[in-house]
Design a protein around this motif. Sequence first.
Motif: not given
Length: 505
Positions: A63-69, A231-238, A269-283
């Motif tokens: 439950a704590v893990l799910v809440a953190l995610i 001050d950390f980047i989540p391992s999973f995005w909603s 890249d660390v700010f890119i959730p699922k299905h999002r193209s990066s700026d480099l991929e677009a260029i």
Amino acid sequence: MPESVEVLISVVGVPLTGIPTSSVITAVQQQDYSASVWLRRRDKLEHSQQKCIVIFALVCCFAVLVALIFSAVDIWGEDEDGITEENCSKDCRVVLVENIPEDISFLNNSTSHLPLSIGLYNLLNQAIRVVEIVSPQWLLNSSDNESTNSTELTKLNAEVHYINMAALTKGNLHSSFWVVDRKHFYIGSASMDWRSLATRKELGVLVYNCSCLALDLHKVFSLYWGLQYKDFIPSFWSKRLFAVSNRDTPLNLTINGTKALAYVSSSPDVFIPKHRSSDLEAIARVIQEANHFIYISITDYLPLIGRNTSRYWSRIDSLIREALILRNVRVRLLISCSEKTHPLTFNFIWSLRSLCMEQANCSLEAKFFNPRVLQFSSIYKLPKTAMSFVFLTVVYFLIGNLDWEGDEFTFNAGAGLVISKLEDIDDRNFTVVEQLQAAFERDWFSHYTIPLQANKFLVCNKHQIKPMVLLKATACEEAGGTLAYVATVATSGIQNSPHTGYHTP
């Protein structure tokens, strides 16, 4: 033998007399059996309790893990306006906006577009419920500082969040866009800085009644919004942050009456959730699908990672080389020439130029834009845009917030918009690309551009000639609080080539 023997024995503290021995033994055996059964039951009970405790602990941990995610990014609740990917609007109107400083003048018959300040004011007039703004800076009054401006916003009941990019990526936030009611939006090079509305040359687009794209850009805003105080980047995005569109599955839209495809990209890249193209991929997609010519207008071009301890960064540079040599795509590079221009920029451009030496159907042209060639005044900022026009198959344009340097895409946060024409649409009907092409060519052929010439080197950065130039700059405050710089330059052994910006020995 006597028939029975009487003994004195105590069973569980009770004296027994006059009882036959066999009866006593039987009683003791029954007592021992009962005790062993009780002990086994107690062991089973303790084991069951231990299992329950372990299971309860595991459930609590889960439950704590799910809440953190799901609390990794603070996501808003259900949209009050009910806009979803299924019911969003796809009949869009796009307007090009730009800011041209007063000291930059083009020919009377040259292309002009809606002023940026008027465009943003019109966009605010469309707001009914909410305006979401992402900006690297917020300094609309030249006499104030950013903290004063944010305090004033808070007094007006605006919610202000800050992102600690230094802790998250060791970079900066360069994204600059507005989302109004998740229905209209602006994206471009201008930040909420008074210089962007006055002394800097900026370019962007306003998009109206396009809730599909606005919803996608809102998801980028929501990602930033939830990173405050972290001050950390989540391992999973909603799942709420998953992209609506990307380079492989773009949105099918109608833009200014023309069928088109579009999607939103972002960095790093660390700010890119699922299905999002990066700026480099677009260029990369824009360059790889070009088969006629590419026009690129950028502030900086430096294919290196790290300006001090540098290593070659080939992601974009190699794509341009492939387009030049393997597909004979004609390339034009328009680059800002300012004090921030790195000296190695010219080396890399010459390297690209050398590929086309004695090569038929290979063309790379490069110019440097600087309306203040011989002045040290306010810093000039060329729009951070990349435009690609491809005849015969697809027409693209891409507008983003990042310079073409390795560090930009690795550490800094940016957002981009890519729009392309469907293959069966007449080029002449795609007015957005026509307008962007006209703006590019106006700058390209203006008297503010300096072509790259053999046996001459540009001096955009005063540090390039530091041993020979003594610079004394004094900050003077003019009426209205704007800053100008009065420069006294003493030259030794250098001659200025009039109106070119070149220095020759």
